[in-house]
Design a protein around this motif. Structure first.
Motif, PDB file in Angstrom:
ATOM      1  N   LYS A 216       0.789  -1.281  -0.118  1.00 20.46           N
ATOM      2  CA  LYS A 216       0.095  -0.017   0.029  1.00 20.46           C
ATOM      3  C   LYS A 216       0.740   1.211   0.066  1.00 20.46           C
ATOM      4  N   ARG A 217       2.116   1.300   0.922  1.00 17.68           N
ATOM      5  CA  ARG A 217       2.935   2.439   0.964  1.00 17.68           C
ATOM      6  C   ARG A 217       4.157   2.117   0.665  1.00 17.68           C
ATOM      7  N   VAL A 218       4.694   2.460  -0.534  1.00 13.14           N
ATOM      8  CA  VAL A 218       5.917   2.016  -0.891  1.00 13.14           C
ATOM      9  C   VAL A 218       7.100   3.165  -0.736  1.00 13.14           C
ATOM     10  N   THR A 219       8.235   2.758  -0.293  1.00 13.24           N
ATOM     11  CA  THR A 219       9.138   4.005  -0.040  1.00 13.24           C
ATOM     12  C   THR A 219      10.520   3.288  -0.827  1.00 13.24           C
ATOM     13  N   ILE A 220      10.858   4.058  -1.886  1.00 21.93           N
ATOM     14  CA  ILE A 220      11.905   3.789  -2.860  1.00 21.93           C
ATOM     15  C   ILE A 220      13.328   4.632  -2.240  1.00 21.93           C
ATOM     16  N   LEU A 221      14.191   3.768  -2.059  1.00 20.45           N
ATOM     17  CA  LEU A 221      15.690   4.635  -1.803  1.00 20.45           C
ATOM     18  C   LEU A 221      16.430   4.149  -3.023  1.00 20.45           C
ATOM     19  N   THR A 222      16.990   5.324  -3.896  1.00 24.77           N
ATOM     20  CA  THR A 222      17.955   4.964  -4.938  1.00 24.77           C
ATOM     21  C   THR A 222      19.315   5.625  -4.593  1.00 24.77           C
ATOM     22  N   GLY A 223      20.255   4.917  -5.384  1.00 24.62           N
ATOM     23  CA  GLY A 223      21.636   5.343  -5.321  1.00 24.62           C
ATOM     24  C   GLY A 223      22.269   5.348  -6.558  1.00 24.62           C
ATOM     25  N   ALA A 224      23.432   5.512  -6.772  1.00 26.82           N
ATOM     26  CA  ALA A 224      24.218   5.626  -7.792  1.00 26.82           C
ATOM     27  C   ALA A 224      23.808   4.555  -8.852  1.00 26.82           C
ATOM     28  N   GLY A 225      23.566   3.461  -8.494  1.00 22.75           N
ATOM     29  CA  GLY A 225      23.467   2.169  -9.517  1.00 22.75           C
ATOM     30  C   GLY A 225      21.938   2.445 -10.401  1.00 22.75           C
ATOM     31  N   VAL A 226      21.080   3.307 -10.008  1.00 21.02           N
ATOM     32  CA  VAL A 226      19.985   3.487 -10.731  1.00 21.02           C
ATOM     33  C   VAL A 226      20.167   4.418 -11.813  1.00 21.02           C
ATOM     34  N   SER A 227      21.192   4.974 -11.890  1.00 19.30           N
ATOM     35  CA  SER A 227      21.582   5.876 -13.120  1.00 19.30           C
ATOM     36  C   SER A 227      23.075   5.206 -13.896  1.00 19.30           C
ATOM     37  N   ALA A 228      23.201   3.956 -13.582  1.00 17.88           N
ATOM     38  CA  ALA A 228      24.377   3.445 -14.164  1.00 17.88           C
ATOM     39  C   ALA A 228      24.006   3.125 -15.619  1.00 17.88           C
ATOM     40  N   GLU A 229      22.855   2.839 -15.801  1.00 16.75           N
ATOM     41  CA  GLU A 229      22.320   2.295 -17.443  1.00 16.75           C
ATOM     42  C   GLU A 229      22.221   3.410 -18.037  1.00 16.75           C
ATOM     43  N   SER A 230      22.385   4.823 -17.498  1.00 17.07           N
ATOM     44  CA  SER A 230      22.076   6.068 -18.152  1.00 17.07           C
ATOM     45  C   SER A 230      23.578   6.241 -18.656  1.00 17.07           C
ATOM     46  N   GLY A 231      24.663   5.584 -18.036  1.00 13.30           N
ATOM     47  CA  GLY A 231      26.216   5.898 -18.299  1.00 13.30           C
ATOM     48  C   GLY A 231      26.647   6.488 -17.186  1.00 13.30           C
ATOM     49  N   VAL A 232      26.040   6.613 -15.988  1.00 15.67           N
ATOM     50  CA  VAL A 232      26.674   7.547 -15.078  1.00 15.67           C
ATOM     51  C   VAL A 232      27.691   6.629 -14.204  1.00 15.67           C
ATOM     52  N   ALA A 233      28.818   7.037 -13.915  1.00 18.21           N
ATOM     53  CA  ALA A 233      29.728   6.174 -12.899  1.00 18.21           C
ATOM     54  C   ALA A 233      29.158   6.211 -11.671  1.00 18.21           C
ATOM     55  N   THR A 234      29.304   4.965 -10.841  1.00 17.56           N
ATOM     56  CA  THR A 234      28.835   4.895  -9.723  1.00 17.56           C
ATOM     57  C   THR A 234      29.984   5.136  -8.875  1.00 17.56           C
ATOM     58  N   PHE A 235      29.807   5.322  -7.642  1.00 14.46           N
ATOM     59  CA  PHE A 235      30.969   5.585  -6.682  1.00 14.46           C
ATOM     60  C   PHE A 235      31.803   4.427  -6.625  1.00 14.46           C
ATOM     61  N   ARG A 236      31.211   3.288  -6.101  1.00 12.22           N
ATOM     62  CA  ARG A 236      31.882   2.008  -5.693  1.00 12.22           C
ATOM     63  C   ARG A 236      31.522   1.030  -6.703  1.00 12.22           C
ATOM     64  N   ALA A 237      32.375   0.158  -7.527  1.00 13.09           N
ATOM     65  CA  ALA A 237      31.798  -0.523  -8.410  1.00 13.09           C
ATOM     66  C   ALA A 237      31.388  -1.844  -7.865  1.00 13.09           C
ATOM     67  N   TYR A 238      30.683  -2.498  -8.748  1.00 12.31           N
ATOM     68  CA  TYR A 238      30.466  -4.192  -8.137  1.00 12.31           C
ATOM     69  C   TYR A 238      31.190  -4.976  -9.237  1.00 12.31           C
ATOM     70  N   LYS A 239      31.441  -6.230  -8.980  1.00 14.38           N
ATOM     71  CA  LYS A 239      32.642  -6.964  -9.666  1.00 14.38           C
ATOM     72  C   LYS A 239      32.501  -7.041 -11.055  1.00 14.38           C
ATOM     73  N   GLU A 240      31.219  -7.339 -11.755  1.00 15.16           N
ATOM     74  CA  GLU A 240      31.366  -7.267 -13.115  1.00 15.16           C
ATOM     75  C   GLU A 240      31.303  -6.165 -13.680  1.00 15.16           C
ATOM     76  N   GLU A 241      31.302  -4.812 -12.855  1.00 18.49           N
ATOM     77  CA  GLU A 241      31.246  -3.726 -13.495  1.00 18.49           C
ATOM     78  C   GLU A 241      32.256  -3.216 -14.585  1.00 18.49           C
ATOM     79  N   THR A 242      32.134  -2.522 -15.597  1.00 15.16           N
ATOM     80  CA  THR A 242      33.007  -2.361 -16.532  1.00 15.16           C
ATOM     81  C   THR A 242      33.549  -0.874 -16.290  1.00 15.16           C
ATOM     82  N   GLN A 243      32.616  -0.096 -16.047  1.00 15.58           N
ATOM     83  CA  GLN A 243      33.097   1.514 -16.155  1.00 15.58           C
ATOM     84  C   GLN A 243      33.627   1.582 -14.683  1.00 15.58           C
ATOM     85  N   GLU A 244      34.925   2.378 -14.817  1.00 18.78           N
ATOM     86  CA  GLU A 244      35.471   2.703 -13.643  1.00 18.78           C
ATOM     87  C   GLU A 244      34.697   3.428 -12.660  1.00 18.78           C
ATOM     88  N   SER A 245      34.789   3.088 -11.302  1.00 18.74           N
ATOM     89  CA  SER A 245      33.910   3.742 -10.487  1.00 18.74           C
ATOM     90  C   SER A 245      34.466   5.222 -10.023  1.00 18.74           C
TER      91      SER A 245
END
Ligand code: NAD
Ligand code: APR
Length: 244
Positions: A15-44
């Motif tokens: 009924k009541r949804v709270t969404i918290l987003t971080g850098a990863g939600v913009s990763a598919e827009s080509g924006v570098a994240t701060f801390r990469a995950y293992k398969e991530e290609t782009q430099e963090s």
């Protein structure tokens, strides 16, 4: 990508949804994240730049022009970035007539607003805004191409990006709104964040403490101990599958 029917039902019936987003939600827009995950290609970002030098109040006081130029570089990087399927799906979900959806973001890139979100709780400020370090007056002048720190027209102080830096307090109203949304939801969706930086990373525990289900959307599960389910996938792809 398959999402377990039980998880899908939790998302659709909340009924009541709270969404918290971080850098990863913009990763598919080509924006570098701060801390990469293992398969991530782009430099963090933090693997290339020292956050204490580039994103802290001490760093700015030590070398204002270096920090100003780094944010001008980040603004140039962000200029031609488009909102992705996750930004657009979240904006559509916020218009829902049957579910109350609140969006909190740690991101400063403005891509949620570009994707159609009207109400965004920006915990870390917004890179497209500037204000005076000394008198806090907003600075609305055009800063495009400006490579040195601007003098505040109000007090002669230093104009800085309106982004929350390390060891700075978060905007009070944004933090209050984020706490309230975490206390009152029955579903807390953590999307594209490593859940490493407080106080944002503590919101999921707040939600959990009052009985909410905590679901994470991330290609790599984080170490957060309060997550009930992790949808292992990229935010854009997951939200496309969710089709909410
Ligand atoms: P920190 O551990 O120094 O503390 C975060 C700040 O938030 C504290 O100074 C405090 O004032 C406030 N805070 C902590 N707990 C709180 C609570 N329960 N209620 C209200 N306020 C609380 O954090 P940090 O890792 O040094 O960074 C400070 C913030 O700046 C973080 O949220 C960080 O993500 C953000 N930051 C943003 C960027 C950027 O480029 N957008 C870069 C670096 C840091
Ligand atoms: N979809 C979903 N998640 C993704 C994707 C994707 N396409 N790509 C990467 N991720 C995940 C990574 O696995 C990681 O867990 O996004 C997360 C990004 O984590 P961080 O880079 O640490 O970004 P964030 O959690 O937003 O950082 C918090 O730290 O430096 C400060 O202020 C800065 O707001 C930032 C805060």
């Amino acid at each position: 990508m398959d999402i377990e029917p039980e998880v899908l039902a939790l998302i659709q019936h909340a009924k009541r949804v709270t969404i918290l987003t971080g850098a990863g939600v913009s990763a598919e827009s080509g924006v570098a994240t701060f801390r990469a995950y293992k398969e991530e290609t782009q430099e963090s970002l933090w693997s290339q730049y020292d956050p204490q030098k580039m994103a802290s109040i001490d760093g700015f006081r030590e070398n204002p022009n270096r920090v100003w130029q780094w944010y001008q570089w980040r603004r140039n990087e962000l200029k031609n970035k488009e909102p992705n399927d996750a930004h657009k799906a979240i904006a559509k979900w916020q218009q829902s007539k049957t579910q109350n959806v609140t969006l909190i973001t740690q991101n400063v890139d403005g891509l949620h607003q570009a994707g159609g979100s009207k109400d965004v709780i920006e915990l870390h400020g917004n890179i497209w805004r500037n204000h005076c370090l000394q008198c806090l007056a907003d600075y609305n002048g055009d800063v495009d191409g400006v490579e040195t720190v601007i003098e505040c027209p109000e007090c002669g102080g230093q104009i800085r990006p309106s982004v929350v830096w390390f060891s700075e307090a978060l905007p009070e109203q944004a933090w209050r709104d984020a706490e309230s949304a975490s206390y009152s939801c029955d579903l807390f969706l953590s999307v594209g964040t490593s859940s490493q930086v407080y106080p944002a990373a503590g919101l999921a525990a707040l939600a959990k403490s009052q009985g909410a289900t905590v679901i994470e959307v991330n290609p790599e599960p984080t170490e957060s101990s309060v997550v009930d389910y992790c949808i292992e996938g990229k935010a854009g792809e997951v939200f496309k599958t969710l089709n909410i």
